[in-house]
Write a protein that holds these residues in place. Structure first.
Motif, PDB file in Angstrom:
ATOM      1  N   LYS A  28       0.836  -1.207   0.000  1.00 16.89           N
ATOM      2  CA  LYS A  28       0.000   0.000   0.000  1.00 16.89           C
ATOM      3  C   LYS A  28       0.864   1.248   0.000  1.00 16.89           C
ATOM      4  O   LYS A  28       0.587   2.196  -0.750  1.00 16.89           O
ATOM      5  N   ILE A  29       1.906   1.265   0.802  1.00 17.92           N
ATOM      6  CA  ILE A  29       2.804   2.428   0.833  1.00 17.92           C
ATOM      7  C   ILE A  29       3.407   2.668  -0.554  1.00 17.92           C
ATOM      8  O   ILE A  29       3.431   3.797  -1.051  1.00 17.92           O
ATOM      9  N   LYS A  45      -4.204   3.146 -11.074  1.00 18.42           N
ATOM     10  CA  LYS A  45      -5.403   2.965 -10.251  1.00 18.42           C
ATOM     11  C   LYS A  45      -5.747   1.478 -10.113  1.00 18.42           C
ATOM     12  O   LYS A  45      -6.220   1.037  -9.073  1.00 18.42           O
ATOM     13  N   MET A  46      -5.485   0.704 -11.171  1.00 17.27           N
ATOM     14  CA  MET A  46      -5.696  -0.750 -11.080  1.00 17.27           C
ATOM     15  C   MET A  46      -4.789  -1.331 -10.004  1.00 17.27           C
ATOM     16  O   MET A  46      -5.219  -2.161  -9.202  1.00 17.27           O
ATOM     17  N   GLY A  47      -3.544  -0.899  -9.966  1.00 15.22           N
ATOM     18  CA  GLY A  47      -2.602  -1.372  -8.950  1.00 15.22           C
ATOM     19  C   GLY A  47      -3.055  -1.024  -7.551  1.00 15.22           C
ATOM     20  O   GLY A  47      -2.997  -1.848  -6.635  1.00 15.22           O
ATOM     21  N   VAL A  48      -3.524   0.197  -7.374  1.00 18.81           N
ATOM     22  CA  VAL A  48      -4.027   0.625  -6.059  1.00 18.81           C
ATOM     23  C   VAL A  48      -5.238  -0.220  -5.671  1.00 18.81           C
ATOM     24  O   VAL A  48      -5.343  -0.681  -4.529  1.00 18.81           O
ATOM     25  N   ALA A  49      -6.130  -0.466  -6.620  1.00 18.80           N
ATOM     26  CA  ALA A  49      -7.318  -1.279  -6.341  1.00 18.80           C
ATOM     27  C   ALA A  49      -6.935  -2.709  -5.969  1.00 18.80           C
ATOM     28  O   ALA A  49      -7.532  -3.304  -5.065  1.00 18.80           O
ATOM     29  N   LEU A  50      -5.941  -3.268  -6.651  1.00 16.57           N
ATOM     30  CA  LEU A  50      -5.486  -4.626  -6.329  1.00 16.57           C
ATOM     31  C   LEU A  50      -4.948  -4.716  -4.909  1.00 16.57           C
ATOM     32  O   LEU A  50      -5.239  -5.676  -4.182  1.00 16.57           O
ATOM     33  N   VAL A  51      -4.181  -3.727  -4.511  1.00 19.30           N
ATOM     34  CA  VAL A  51      -3.655  -3.722  -3.143  1.00 19.30           C
ATOM     35  C   VAL A  51      -4.809  -3.634  -2.142  1.00 19.30           C
ATOM     36  O   VAL A  51      -4.810  -4.338  -1.131  1.00 19.30           O
ATOM     37  N   GLU A  52      -5.786  -2.797  -2.436  1.00 17.86           N
ATOM     38  CA  GLU A  52      -6.953  -2.695  -1.543  1.00 17.86           C
ATOM     39  C   GLU A  52      -7.684  -4.038  -1.465  1.00 17.86           C
ATOM     40  O   GLU A  52      -8.067  -4.485  -0.386  1.00 17.86           O
ATOM     41  N   ILE A  62     -13.697  -1.673  -4.581  1.00 14.35           N
ATOM     42  CA  ILE A  62     -14.929  -1.506  -5.369  1.00 14.35           C
ATOM     43  C   ILE A  62     -15.054  -0.060  -5.840  1.00 14.35           C
ATOM     44  O   ILE A  62     -15.342   0.204  -7.008  1.00 14.35           O
ATOM     45  N   ASP A  63     -14.823   0.871  -4.930  1.00 14.42           N
ATOM     46  CA  ASP A  63     -14.945   2.290  -5.271  1.00 14.42           C
ATOM     47  C   ASP A  63     -13.987   2.676  -6.393  1.00 14.42           C
ATOM     48  O   ASP A  63     -14.391   3.317  -7.376  1.00 14.42           O
ATOM     49  N   ILE A  64     -12.734   2.297  -6.274  1.00 14.07           N
ATOM     50  CA  ILE A  64     -11.737   2.640  -7.298  1.00 14.07           C
ATOM     51  C   ILE A  64     -12.098   2.018  -8.641  1.00 14.07           C
ATOM     52  O   ILE A  64     -12.054   2.680  -9.682  1.00 14.07           O
ATOM     53  N   LEU A  65     -12.475   0.750  -8.622  1.00 11.29           N
ATOM     54  CA  LEU A  65     -12.780   0.050  -9.873  1.00 11.29           C
ATOM     55  C   LEU A  65     -14.050   0.592 -10.522  1.00 11.29           C
ATOM     56  O   LEU A  65     -14.066   0.856 -11.734  1.00 11.29           O
ATOM     57  N   PHE A  82     -11.618  -8.160 -11.274  1.00 12.33           N
ATOM     58  CA  PHE A  82     -11.239  -7.746  -9.920  1.00 12.33           C
ATOM     59  C   PHE A  82     -12.415  -7.135  -9.175  1.00 12.33           C
ATOM     60  O   PHE A  82     -12.568  -7.349  -7.976  1.00 12.33           O
ATOM     61  N   LEU A  83     -13.273  -6.410  -9.884  1.00  9.72           N
ATOM     62  CA  LEU A  83     -14.481  -5.874  -9.257  1.00  9.72           C
ATOM     63  C   LEU A  83     -15.381  -7.023  -8.809  1.00  9.72           C
ATOM     64  O   LEU A  83     -15.917  -7.010  -7.698  1.00  9.72           O
ATOM     65  N   GLY A  84     -15.522  -8.030  -9.653  1.00  9.60           N
ATOM     66  CA  GLY A  84     -16.308  -9.201  -9.267  1.00  9.60           C
ATOM     67  C   GLY A  84     -15.751  -9.876  -8.024  1.00  9.60           C
ATOM     68  O   GLY A  84     -16.492 -10.268  -7.122  1.00  9.60           O
TER      69      GLY A  84
END
Length: 121
Positions: A28-29, A45-52, A62-65, A82-84
């Motif tokens: 995350k950092i 943003k995909m990378g950030v969403a994956l970490v979340e 979910i919010d990012i995706l 990933f959203l699924g």
């Protein structure tokens, strides 16, 4: 600060490796840093969403995706997968199933395999 594309890719890869090694705190950092420097980019943003997602922060993923990645690229099948996954993990099974069904019909071979696995096919 001007950071090269190659450096952002390398840092993102380190973030992914940390995430997949269950070191989500450092992932995350790293990804938050990449996001801060990279600006308005879907891959970041995909990378950030994956970490979340891997950190168990499903609502953030979910919010990012939903509100960033898929708004800009509605046919991004990996984002749909990933959203699924995030929806499924947060107990929203019906919504997740709809997305996985969509990906099975419209995704590439890798995306269809992922979606099918989550559908139990």
């Amino acid at each position: 600060m001007n950071v090269s594309v190659e450096m952002l890719q390398l840092l993102s890869e380190v973030g992914y490796m940390s995430c997949f090694k269950s070191d989500t705190k450092n992932a995350k950092i790293i990804m938050d840093g990449v996001d801060a420097v990279a600006g308005d980019q879907v891959p970041t943003k995909m990378g950030v969403a994956l970490v979340e997602l891997y950190s168990g922060r499903y609502d953030k993923a979910i919010d990012i995706l939903q509100n960033y990645v898929l708004v800009r690229e509605p046919d991004h099948m990996s984002a749909q997968c990933f959203l699924g996954m995030a929806l499924k993990m947060s107990g929203k099974d019906a919504e997740a199933k709809e997305l996985f069904d969509y990906v099975v019909k419209n995704g590439n071979d890798d995306e269809r395999v992922i979606a099918s696995a989550h559908l139990g096919l």
